[in-house]
Design a protein around this motif. Structure first.
Motif, PDB file in Angstrom:
ATOM      1  N   ARG A 167     -14.652 -41.241  -4.675  1.00 43.47           N
ATOM      2  CA  ARG A 167     -14.644 -42.484  -5.437  1.00 43.47           C
ATOM      3  C   ARG A 167     -15.720 -42.460  -6.528  1.00 43.47           C
ATOM      4  O   ARG A 167     -15.507 -42.966  -7.635  1.00 43.47           O
ATOM      5  N   ILE A 168     -16.867 -41.853  -6.227  1.00 42.99           N
ATOM      6  CA  ILE A 168     -17.934 -41.745  -7.227  1.00 42.99           C
ATOM      7  C   ILE A 168     -17.481 -40.868  -8.392  1.00 42.99           C
ATOM      8  O   ILE A 168     -17.680 -41.203  -9.573  1.00 42.99           O
ATOM      9  N   LEU A 169     -16.870 -39.727  -8.086  1.00 43.23           N
ATOM     10  CA  LEU A 169     -16.455 -38.795  -9.137  1.00 43.23           C
ATOM     11  C   LEU A 169     -15.369 -39.391 -10.020  1.00 43.23           C
ATOM     12  O   LEU A 169     -15.303 -39.106 -11.219  1.00 43.23           O
ATOM     13  N   ARG A 170     -14.477 -40.198  -9.435  1.00 35.75           N
ATOM     14  CA  ARG A 170     -13.398 -40.809 -10.213  1.00 35.75           C
ATOM     15  C   ARG A 170     -13.932 -41.819 -11.225  1.00 35.75           C
ATOM     16  O   ARG A 170     -13.301 -42.053 -12.265  1.00 35.75           O
ATOM     17  N   VAL A 190     -28.973 -41.128 -17.913  1.00 37.10           N
ATOM     18  CA  VAL A 190     -28.930 -40.238 -16.753  1.00 37.10           C
ATOM     19  C   VAL A 190     -28.053 -40.850 -15.662  1.00 37.10           C
ATOM     20  O   VAL A 190     -27.907 -42.071 -15.577  1.00 37.10           O
ATOM     21  N   PRO A 191     -27.458 -40.001 -14.800  1.00 38.66           N
ATOM     22  CA  PRO A 191     -26.707 -40.523 -13.665  1.00 38.66           C
ATOM     23  C   PRO A 191     -27.592 -40.822 -12.454  1.00 38.66           C
ATOM     24  O   PRO A 191     -27.144 -41.478 -11.506  1.00 38.66           O
ATOM     25  N   LEU A 192     -28.849 -40.350 -12.506  1.00 40.65           N
ATOM     26  CA  LEU A 192     -29.703 -40.425 -11.324  1.00 40.65           C
ATOM     27  C   LEU A 192     -31.165 -40.419 -11.759  1.00 40.65           C
ATOM     28  O   LEU A 192     -31.542 -39.712 -12.691  1.00 40.65           O
ATOM     29  N   LEU A 193     -31.984 -41.206 -11.070  1.00 41.82           N
ATOM     30  CA  LEU A 193     -33.426 -41.189 -11.305  1.00 41.82           C
ATOM     31  C   LEU A 193     -34.125 -41.344  -9.955  1.00 41.82           C
ATOM     32  O   LEU A 193     -33.747 -42.193  -9.148  1.00 41.82           O
ATOM     33  N   TYR A 217     -38.701 -38.255 -11.408  1.00 38.08           N
ATOM     34  CA  TYR A 217     -37.854 -37.091 -11.675  1.00 38.08           C
ATOM     35  C   TYR A 217     -36.659 -37.520 -12.523  1.00 38.08           C
ATOM     36  O   TYR A 217     -35.862 -38.375 -12.122  1.00 38.08           O
ATOM     37  N   VAL A 218     -36.535 -36.883 -13.699  1.00 37.18           N
ATOM     38  CA  VAL A 218     -35.468 -37.205 -14.640  1.00 37.18           C
ATOM     39  C   VAL A 218     -34.612 -35.958 -14.847  1.00 37.18           C
ATOM     40  O   VAL A 218     -35.084 -34.963 -15.411  1.00 37.18           O
ATOM     41  N   PRO A 219     -33.348 -35.953 -14.405  1.00 41.52           N
ATOM     42  CA  PRO A 219     -32.502 -34.767 -14.593  1.00 41.52           C
ATOM     43  C   PRO A 219     -32.089 -34.606 -16.046  1.00 41.52           C
ATOM     44  O   PRO A 219     -31.912 -35.589 -16.772  1.00 41.52           O
ATOM     45  N   GLY A 220     -31.919 -33.344 -16.467  1.00 44.58           N
ATOM     46  CA  GLY A 220     -31.548 -33.045 -17.841  1.00 44.58           C
ATOM     47  C   GLY A 220     -30.072 -32.815 -18.017  1.00 44.58           C
ATOM     48  O   GLY A 220     -29.665 -32.201 -19.018  1.00 44.58           O
ATOM     49  N   THR A 221     -29.253 -33.275 -17.093  1.00 46.47           N
ATOM     50  CA  THR A 221     -27.797 -33.116 -17.202  1.00 46.47           C
ATOM     51  C   THR A 221     -27.119 -34.384 -16.735  1.00 46.47           C
ATOM     52  O   THR A 221     -27.672 -35.134 -15.914  1.00 46.47           O
ATOM     53  N   ILE A 222     -25.912 -34.634 -17.254  1.00 49.51           N
ATOM     54  CA  ILE A 222     -25.159 -35.810 -16.830  1.00 49.51           C
ATOM     55  C   ILE A 222     -23.863 -35.428 -16.139  1.00 49.51           C
ATOM     56  O   ILE A 222     -23.123 -36.298 -15.681  1.00 49.51           O
ATOM     57  N   ARG A 223     -23.557 -34.120 -16.035  1.00 49.61           N
ATOM     58  CA  ARG A 223     -22.294 -33.683 -15.432  1.00 49.61           C
ATOM     59  C   ARG A 223     -22.447 -33.525 -13.929  1.00 49.61           C
ATOM     60  O   ARG A 223     -23.470 -33.022 -13.447  1.00 49.61           O
ATOM     61  N   PRO A 224     -21.447 -33.937 -13.139  1.00 55.98           N
ATOM     62  CA  PRO A 224     -21.563 -33.960 -11.676  1.00 55.98           C
ATOM     63  C   PRO A 224     -21.927 -32.617 -11.052  1.00 55.98           C
ATOM     64  O   PRO A 224     -22.861 -32.540 -10.246  1.00 55.98           O
ATOM     65  N   LEU A 225     -21.208 -31.548 -11.395  1.00 57.10           N
ATOM     66  CA  LEU A 225     -21.463 -30.253 -10.766  1.00 57.10           C
ATOM     67  C   LEU A 225     -22.836 -29.713 -11.169  1.00 57.10           C
ATOM     68  O   LEU A 225     -23.557 -29.136 -10.338  1.00 57.10           O
ATOM     69  N   ALA A 228     -25.442 -31.591  -9.169  1.00 52.88           N
ATOM     70  CA  ALA A 228     -25.497 -31.131  -7.779  1.00 52.88           C
ATOM     71  C   ALA A 228     -26.242 -29.806  -7.674  1.00 52.88           C
ATOM     72  O   ALA A 228     -27.089 -29.620  -6.790  1.00 52.88           O
ATOM     73  N   ALA A 229     -25.958 -28.878  -8.593  1.00 49.39           N
ATOM     74  CA  ALA A 229     -26.639 -27.582  -8.575  1.00 49.39           C
ATOM     75  C   ALA A 229     -28.131 -27.747  -8.853  1.00 49.39           C
ATOM     76  O   ALA A 229     -28.974 -27.083  -8.230  1.00 49.39           O
ATOM     77  N   LEU A 230     -28.471 -28.640  -9.756  1.00 51.59           N
ATOM     78  CA  LEU A 230     -29.880 -28.893 -10.081  1.00 51.59           C
ATOM     79  C   LEU A 230     -30.626 -29.407  -8.850  1.00 51.59           C
ATOM     80  O   LEU A 230     -31.744 -28.961  -8.549  1.00 51.59           O
ATOM     81  N   LEU A 231     -30.021 -30.349  -8.132  1.00 46.67           N
ATOM     82  CA  LEU A 231     -30.685 -30.925  -6.959  1.00 46.67           C
ATOM     83  C   LEU A 231     -30.869 -29.891  -5.847  1.00 46.67           C
ATOM     84  O   LEU A 231     -31.895 -29.877  -5.162  1.00 46.67           O
ATOM     85  N   VAL A 232     -29.889 -29.029  -5.671  1.00 50.52           N
ATOM     86  CA  VAL A 232     -30.014 -27.962  -4.668  1.00 50.52           C
ATOM     87  C   VAL A 232     -31.164 -27.031  -5.024  1.00 50.52           C
ATOM     88  O   VAL A 232     -31.981 -26.658  -4.171  1.00 50.52           O
ATOM     89  N   ARG A 233     -31.252 -26.641  -6.282  1.00 47.60           N
ATOM     90  CA  ARG A 233     -32.356 -25.764  -6.716  1.00 47.60           C
ATOM     91  C   ARG A 233     -33.707 -26.448  -6.531  1.00 47.60           C
ATOM     92  O   ARG A 233     -34.692 -25.809  -6.146  1.00 47.60           O
ATOM     93  N   ALA A 234     -33.756 -27.751  -6.799  1.00 47.89           N
ATOM     94  CA  ALA A 234     -35.012 -28.482  -6.648  1.00 47.89           C
ATOM     95  C   ALA A 234     -35.473 -28.520  -5.197  1.00 47.89           C
ATOM     96  O   ALA A 234     -36.667 -28.400  -4.901  1.00 47.89           O
ATOM     97  N   VAL A 235     -34.524 -28.674  -4.268  1.00 48.24           N
ATOM     98  CA  VAL A 235     -34.873 -28.711  -2.843  1.00 48.24           C
ATOM     99  C   VAL A 235     -35.357 -27.346  -2.374  1.00 48.24           C
ATOM    100  O   VAL A 235     -36.349 -27.227  -1.642  1.00 48.24           O
ATOM    101  N   VAL A 236     -34.679 -26.296  -2.814  1.00 46.79           N
ATOM    102  CA  VAL A 236     -34.992 -24.949  -2.328  1.00 46.79           C
ATOM    103  C   VAL A 236     -36.267 -24.409  -2.968  1.00 46.79           C
ATOM    104  O   VAL A 236     -37.153 -23.876  -2.282  1.00 46.79           O
TER     105      VAL A 236
END
Length: 300
Positions: A167-170, A190-193, A217-225, A228-236
């Motif tokens: 539902r979020i992606l739609r 941004v989609p997330l802060l 934390y301010v992400p530099g992308t607005i595209r969903p995928l 998601a990849a940015l957040l995974v890299r940030a956690v790891v």
């Protein structure tokens, strides 16, 4: 005093309360154990706190801990934690064991430590305040918790998460934010802060909760995928090692949001009025934590 939220994710009702009383008795801890419902925690605390400074224990998830901690600030009481929730962010950050016996052992023989909290429009938070699509995802999941009542909990969680993500992606959208970070004025779409109480560490690293700073934390992308990849890299690898994620270390932030006045505060979806006034409150909460090993003792 021990307050147990019996609706917490890992609380098994009377069996958990009975086990808890037995563990407290084994360690010669004199305690009054009270079960509380999520909706009446504050009312119970208003009349149930001891008159003299003592150890007041929150049994439940991060929302329960945050509610009880808010009542303890400035009273001289020490916060104890029994991690009975699903995520238990604060207990993990403080390295409190997630099993009941281990957590009670900390209550009996731990050390007291003062830590920071964040505050957004008067609401305390220990972990983070998150705006944007994550708040919408958490809201949708909360609305769908009563679906599939006969399914096993893990399967129900997966089904609710997939349904909410779809539902979020739609209806994916970004927000226009105006930020005043100390003396800097910024604007972002941004989609997330994320505004964290002290900087977030990378996976498996200990987190400091006493540096007296917020991390925005301010992400530099607005595209969903890509997000998601940015957040995974940030956690790891750690947020400060991800080029597409800008980190601002500040003491105070004002945020004006264009739409969607909900936020996730320590895992709980709450409604906030824009503009958001966020600040760090250094070392205002005393909490019982595991005792550090004595490194000063000489070896024989």
């Amino acid at each position: 005093m021990v307050f147990v939220n019996t609706a917490s994710g890992r609380c098994q009702g009377e069996s958990t309360l009975a086990e808890l009383r037995e563990l407290l008795e084994e360690r010669s801890l004199e305690a009054t154990v009270k079960s509380v419902e999520p909706g009446n925690i504050e009312a119970t605390l208003s009349t149930g706190l001891p008159p003299q400074p003592s150890l007041v224990v929150a049994g439940g998830g991060d929302g329960t801990v945050r509610t009880i901690a808010r009542a303890l600030v400035g009273t001289g009481h020490t916060l104890g934690i029994l991690p009975l929730g699903t995520i238990n962010h604060l207990a993990r950050d403080l390295q409190i064991p997630l099993d009941l016996a281990g957590a009670v052992e900390v209550l009996a023989g731990g050390d007291d430590r003062t830590i920071d909290t964040g505050e957004v429009n008067g609401e305390l938070f220990f972990n983070a305040c998150v705006l944007g699509v994550y708040a919408e995802l958490a809201r949708l999941k909360a609305r769908s918790r009563l679906r599939h009542p006969g399914w096993p909990a893990p399967l129900r969680w997966i089904a609710d998460t997939i349904s909410s993500l779809w539902r979020i992606l739609r209806s994916w959208r970004v927000q226009r934010l105006e930020l005043q970070l100390d003396d800097r004025h910024l604007e972002h779409r941004v989609p997330l802060l994320i505004v964290a109480n002290n900087p977030l560490p990378r996976l498996a690293e200990a987190r400091r909760l006493d540096s007296g700073r917020l991390a925005v934390y301010v992400p530099g992308t607005i595209r969903p995928l890509s997000l998601a990849a940015l957040l995974v890299r940030a956690v790891v690898f750690g947020p400060d090692r991800v080029d597409a994620l800008t980190v601002h270390i500040v003491e105070r932030a004002y945020i004006r949001i264009s739409s969607n006045d909900r936020a996730v505060v320590d895992g709980e979806v709450i409604k906030l009025e824009s503009p958001l006034s966020i600040r760090i409150r250094p070392k205002i909460c005393t909490v019982r934590v595991p005792r550090l090993p004595d490194t000063t003792r000489t070896r024989e």
